[in-house]
Structures are given as structure tokens and as C-alpha cells.
Design a protein around this motif. Structure first.
Motif, PDB file in Angstrom:
ATOM      1  N   THR A  27      43.406  37.863  39.832  1.00 53.13           N
ATOM      2  CA  THR A  27      42.092  38.022  40.461  1.00 53.13           C
ATOM      3  C   THR A  27      41.661  36.741  41.143  1.00 53.13           C
ATOM      4  OG1 THR A  27      41.613  39.216  38.393  1.00 53.13           O
ATOM      5  CG2 THR A  27      39.836  39.065  40.022  1.00 53.13           C
ATOM      6  N   ALA A  28      41.782  35.634  40.439  1.00 51.08           N
ATOM      7  CA  ALA A  28      41.354  34.345  40.979  1.00 51.08           C
ATOM      8  C   ALA A  28      42.169  33.949  42.199  1.00 51.08           C
ATOM      9  CB  ALA A  28      41.467  33.279  39.894  1.00 51.08           C
ATOM     10  N   VAL A  29      43.491  34.153  42.130  1.00 42.37           N
ATOM     11  CA  VAL A  29      44.347  33.819  43.270  1.00 42.37           C
ATOM     12  C   VAL A  29      43.934  34.624  44.494  1.00 42.37           C
ATOM     13  CG1 VAL A  29      46.701  33.943  44.171  1.00 42.37           C
ATOM     14  CG2 VAL A  29      46.301  33.068  41.860  1.00 42.37           C
ATOM     15  N   MET A  30      43.796  35.927  44.334  1.00 44.27           N
ATOM     16  CA  MET A  30      43.434  36.775  45.473  1.00 44.27           C
ATOM     17  C   MET A  30      42.040  36.453  45.993  1.00 44.27           C
ATOM     18  SD  MET A  30      44.334  39.203  47.576  1.00 44.27           S
ATOM     19  CE  MET A  30      45.670  40.210  46.920  1.00 44.27           C
ATOM     20  N   SER A  31      41.129  36.093  45.102  1.00 35.81           N
ATOM     21  CA  SER A  31      39.745  35.847  45.519  1.00 35.81           C
ATOM     22  C   SER A  31      39.621  34.697  46.511  1.00 35.81           C
ATOM     23  CB  SER A  31      38.856  35.585  44.296  1.00 35.81           C
ATOM     24  OG  SER A  31      39.061  34.275  43.775  1.00 35.81           O
ATOM     25  N   LEU A  32      40.579  33.766  46.473  1.00 35.20           N
ATOM     26  CA  LEU A  32      40.533  32.630  47.393  1.00 35.20           C
ATOM     27  C   LEU A  32      40.913  33.013  48.818  1.00 35.20           C
ATOM     28  CD1 LEU A  32      42.168  29.814  45.220  1.00 35.20           C
ATOM     29  CD2 LEU A  32      39.735  30.311  45.547  1.00 35.20           C
ATOM     30  N   LEU A  33      41.429  34.231  48.996  1.00 33.89           N
ATOM     31  CA  LEU A  33      41.985  34.629  50.291  1.00 33.89           C
ATOM     32  C   LEU A  33      41.198  35.733  50.976  1.00 33.89           C
ATOM     33  CD1 LEU A  33      45.699  34.700  49.088  1.00 33.89           C
ATOM     34  CD2 LEU A  33      44.648  32.948  50.530  1.00 33.89           C
ATOM     35  N   VAL A  34      40.155  36.270  50.311  1.00 30.41           N
ATOM     36  CA  VAL A  34      39.444  37.437  50.842  1.00 30.41           C
ATOM     37  C   VAL A  34      37.929  37.244  50.739  1.00 30.41           C
ATOM     38  CG1 VAL A  34      41.362  38.953  50.240  1.00 30.41           C
ATOM     39  CG2 VAL A  34      39.477  38.658  48.613  1.00 30.41           C
ATOM     40  N   ARG A  35      37.201  38.184  51.350  1.00 34.69           N
ATOM     41  CA  ARG A  35      35.734  38.098  51.336  1.00 34.69           C
ATOM     42  C   ARG A  35      35.141  38.565  50.013  1.00 34.69           C
ATOM     43  NH1 ARG A  35      31.785  41.947  53.034  1.00 34.69           N
ATOM     44  NH2 ARG A  35      33.407  43.262  53.937  1.00 34.69           N
ATOM     45  N   GLN A  36      35.618  39.718  49.498  1.00 32.70           N
ATOM     46  CA  GLN A  36      35.038  40.295  48.291  1.00 32.70           C
ATOM     47  C   GLN A  36      36.135  40.957  47.477  1.00 32.70           C
ATOM     48  OE1 GLN A  36      31.168  40.535  47.807  1.00 32.70           O
ATOM     49  NE2 GLN A  36      32.235  40.212  45.887  1.00 32.70           N
ATOM     50  N   LEU A  37      36.110  40.747  46.172  1.00 37.41           N
ATOM     51  CA  LEU A  37      37.113  41.342  45.302  1.00 37.41           C
ATOM     52  C   LEU A  37      36.422  42.104  44.180  1.00 37.41           C
ATOM     53  CD1 LEU A  37      40.420  39.676  44.172  1.00 37.41           C
ATOM     54  CD2 LEU A  37      39.156  41.179  42.646  1.00 37.41           C
ATOM     55  N   TYR A  38      36.811  43.360  44.018  1.00 34.53           N
ATOM     56  CA  TYR A  38      36.310  44.222  42.946  1.00 34.53           C
ATOM     57  C   TYR A  38      37.436  44.402  41.935  1.00 34.53           C
ATOM     58  CZ  TYR A  38      32.681  45.353  46.336  1.00 34.53           C
ATOM     59  OH  TYR A  38      31.657  45.273  47.248  1.00 34.53           O
ATOM     60  N   SER A  39      37.165  44.149  40.659  1.00 39.08           N
ATOM     61  CA  SER A  39      38.219  44.204  39.654  1.00 39.08           C
ATOM     62  C   SER A  39      37.766  45.039  38.459  1.00 39.08           C
ATOM     63  CB  SER A  39      38.598  42.791  39.194  1.00 39.08           C
ATOM     64  OG  SER A  39      39.728  42.808  38.357  1.00 39.08           O
ATOM     65  N   PRO A  61      40.871  36.993  55.526  1.00 40.76           N
ATOM     66  CA  PRO A  61      39.607  36.430  55.037  1.00 40.76           C
ATOM     67  C   PRO A  61      38.450  37.428  54.968  1.00 40.76           C
ATOM     68  CG  PRO A  61      40.657  34.903  56.542  1.00 40.76           C
ATOM     69  CD  PRO A  61      41.467  36.162  56.599  1.00 40.76           C
ATOM     70  N   GLY A  62      38.453  38.435  55.813  1.00 41.47           N
ATOM     71  CA  GLY A  62      37.348  39.386  55.801  1.00 41.47           C
ATOM     72  C   GLY A  62      37.578  40.608  54.941  1.00 41.47           C
ATOM     73  N   ASP A  63      38.687  40.652  54.213  1.00 46.23           N
ATOM     74  CA  ASP A  63      39.062  41.855  53.470  1.00 46.23           C
ATOM     75  C   ASP A  63      38.206  42.079  52.228  1.00 46.23           C
ATOM     76  OD1 ASP A  63      41.056  42.538  55.221  1.00 46.23           O
ATOM     77  OD2 ASP A  63      42.722  41.978  53.902  1.00 46.23           O
ATOM     78  N   ARG A  64      38.085  43.368  51.900  1.00 42.29           N
ATOM     79  CA  ARG A  64      37.523  43.804  50.616  1.00 42.29           C
ATOM     80  C   ARG A  64      38.683  44.348  49.801  1.00 42.29           C
ATOM     81  NH1 ARG A  64      34.763  47.950  50.555  1.00 42.29           N
ATOM     82  NH2 ARG A  64      33.021  47.488  49.175  1.00 42.29           N
ATOM     83  N   VAL A  65      38.830  43.860  48.562  1.00 43.09           N
ATOM     84  CA  VAL A  65      40.000  44.158  47.749  1.00 43.09           C
ATOM     85  C   VAL A  65      39.582  44.808  46.438  1.00 43.09           C
ATOM     86  CG1 VAL A  65      41.949  43.130  46.508  1.00 43.09           C
ATOM     87  CG2 VAL A  65      41.295  42.248  48.753  1.00 43.09           C
ATOM     88  N   LEU A  66      40.369  45.783  46.000  1.00 42.88           N
ATOM     89  CA  LEU A  66      40.214  46.372  44.677  1.00 42.88           C
ATOM     90  C   LEU A  66      41.418  45.986  43.839  1.00 42.88           C
ATOM     91  CD1 LEU A  66      38.938  48.280  42.575  1.00 42.88           C
ATOM     92  CD2 LEU A  66      40.223  50.154  43.654  1.00 42.88           C
ATOM     93  N   GLU A  67      41.154  45.453  42.646  1.00 44.33           N
ATOM     94  CA  GLU A  67      42.218  45.142  41.688  1.00 44.33           C
ATOM     95  C   GLU A  67      42.050  46.031  40.467  1.00 44.33           C
ATOM     96  OE1 GLU A  67      43.949  41.172  39.527  1.00 44.33           O
ATOM     97  OE2 GLU A  67      41.826  41.655  39.245  1.00 44.33           O
ATOM     98  N   ILE A  68      43.141  46.686  40.072  1.00 47.99           N
ATOM     99  CA  ILE A  68      43.147  47.506  38.863  1.00 47.99           C
ATOM    100  C   ILE A  68      43.846  46.712  37.768  1.00 47.99           C
ATOM    101  CG2 ILE A  68      43.788  49.712  37.846  1.00 47.99           C
ATOM    102  CD1 ILE A  68      41.921  49.922  40.286  1.00 47.99           C
TER     103      ILE A  68
END
Length: 211
Positions: A92-104, A77-84
Motif C-alpha cells: 500500500t505504501a509503495v503504491m501510494s507514492l505513485l498515485v493520487r488516491q489509494l483505497y485499501s 500520478p493521477g490514478d485512483r487505485v484499489l488494493e485488496i
């Protein structure tokens, strides 16, 4: 669709090292309306466990692969994620429900703009997206706990492991154009050492803009 994902995970268990995917990942898959991430004429196939075209030579990934890559990333839940490779924005949407911040990052402007509209319409508020060449990552926002690449590179882009935080995980397909690709999991330990594991053969569209 969820049952298809569960069944395929069991079938591929020897390769992927697990017979079941995380309940949290399956719950996120269930919550994201895949039909909103494909064109109207493709919506009748939205719940098939198969990739679908989204235009401009790109595809929305097979739901099993989306679930598997998300599970391998082991998001917290506290993760920051980068999607290429934002693409349609479904992964993106699926991962966004599981983490704090997502950069795509998406290199095709039209796809990036369409995905942003979907995120706004569906109230995915923790996604920051931009147009650019994801081969180089997003150094000004690094380090990331997870990096996910949704297009096949001919080799692991060297900048991406560097942008992983200690304990971070990088999931990506590597290989030729459409064929001869393997899904890889790279993990960085607390000392900064990176290990690599090849999991199963896959078929992704090639990364564009790669140097």
C-alpha cells in the motif's frame, strides 16, 4: 535489496516481458522503510528479498513481487487505485507514492488497524482504508485505474474487472492454496473489453472471505 530486485527482474525477463522495472517504482521501493512494516523480531530480515510472516497466518510479500506488481500496474500520478488485502501496509505504501488516491481493504481487523497506525506515523496521507471482504471490491468508489490483489483467489473475482475504468489494469494471483498459482495481468480497453495474460508462477496466501 534494490540490487536483488533488479537482478531478479532480469532473470525473470522472459516470463514478465521486461528486463527492467520502472525507475519510479524502484525509487518508491527505496523510499518506503520496509522494517517499519514487520514485527521487531523480524526487522533484521526486513531487507532480505523474501516474504516474511506478519502474524495471523499472513505475510509481507517478497520485495521483488511488490516491485513487479507495482510495475505491471503501470501507475500514473493521477490514478485512483484499489488494493485488496492491506496486510502490513507495505505494498500500500509503495503504491501510494505513485498515485493520487489509494483505497485499501483488509478483512482481518487487527491487521487493518495496525496498518492504519503505520500510515499515520509515516505520513502516508492519500490512503483510505477499511475493514471488509475485498472479493467484492469497493463499488461505491469505482471505477479505478488500477486494482491490485495481494492474496490468491481461486478465480478472478467477477466484480473486480467491472470496477476497472477503461484503460485500467488489474494485477492478481490466481490458483490453489499456496501452490499452482499464476500472477495475472488483466487490461480493459477503451471499449470495455478485457484481456488476460498469465505472467509467472507465484505463491501467495489465499484470499479469505471469498464467495
Amino acid at each position: 535489496m534494490l540490487q536483488d530486485i533488479v537482478d531478479e527482474a532480469r532473470y525473470a525477463s522472459r516470463m514478465i516481458g521486461r528486463s527492467e522495472l520502472s525507475p519510479n517504482v524502484l525509487d518508491a521501493i527505496a523510499k518506503v522503510p520496509r522494517e517499519r512494516f514487520v514485527d521487531v523480531d523480524m526487522r533484521r530480515h526486513a531487507f532480505d528479498n523474501s516474504p516474511l510472516p506478519i502474524g495471523r497466518g499472513q505475510t509481507i510479500s517478497q520485495p521483488f513481487i511488490v516491485a513487479l506488481m507495482t510495475d505491471l500496474a503501470n501507475p500514473a500520478p493521477g490514478d485512483r487505485v484499489l488494493e485488496i488485502g492491506t496486510g502490513s501496509g507495505y505494498q500500500t505504501a509503495v503504491m501510494s507514492l505513485l498515485v493520487r488516491q489509494l483505497y485499501s481493504i483488509e478483512i482481518i481487523p487487527e491487521l487493518a488497524d495496525e496498518a492504519r497506525l503505520r500510515f499515520d506515523e509515516l505520513n502516508y496521507s492519500n490512503i483510505i482504508s477499511r475493514i471488509g471482504d475485498g472479493y467484492f471490491g469497493w463499488p461505491e468508489e469505482a471505477p479505478f485505474d488500477v486494482i491490485l490483489v495481494t492474496a490468491a483467489a481461486t478465480e478472478v473475482p467477477p466484480h473486480l474487472p467491472e470496477q476497472l475504468a477503461p484503460g485500467g489494469r488489474l494485477v492478481l494471483p490466481v490458483g490453489g492454496r499456496f501452490y499452482g498459482q499464476d500472477l495475472l495481468l488483466l487490461e480493459k480497453d477503451e471499449s470495455g473489453n478485457v484481456t488476460e495474460k498469465s505472467l509467472l508462477p507465484v505463491a501467495f496466501v489465499p484470499m479469505t472471505g471469498e464467495h
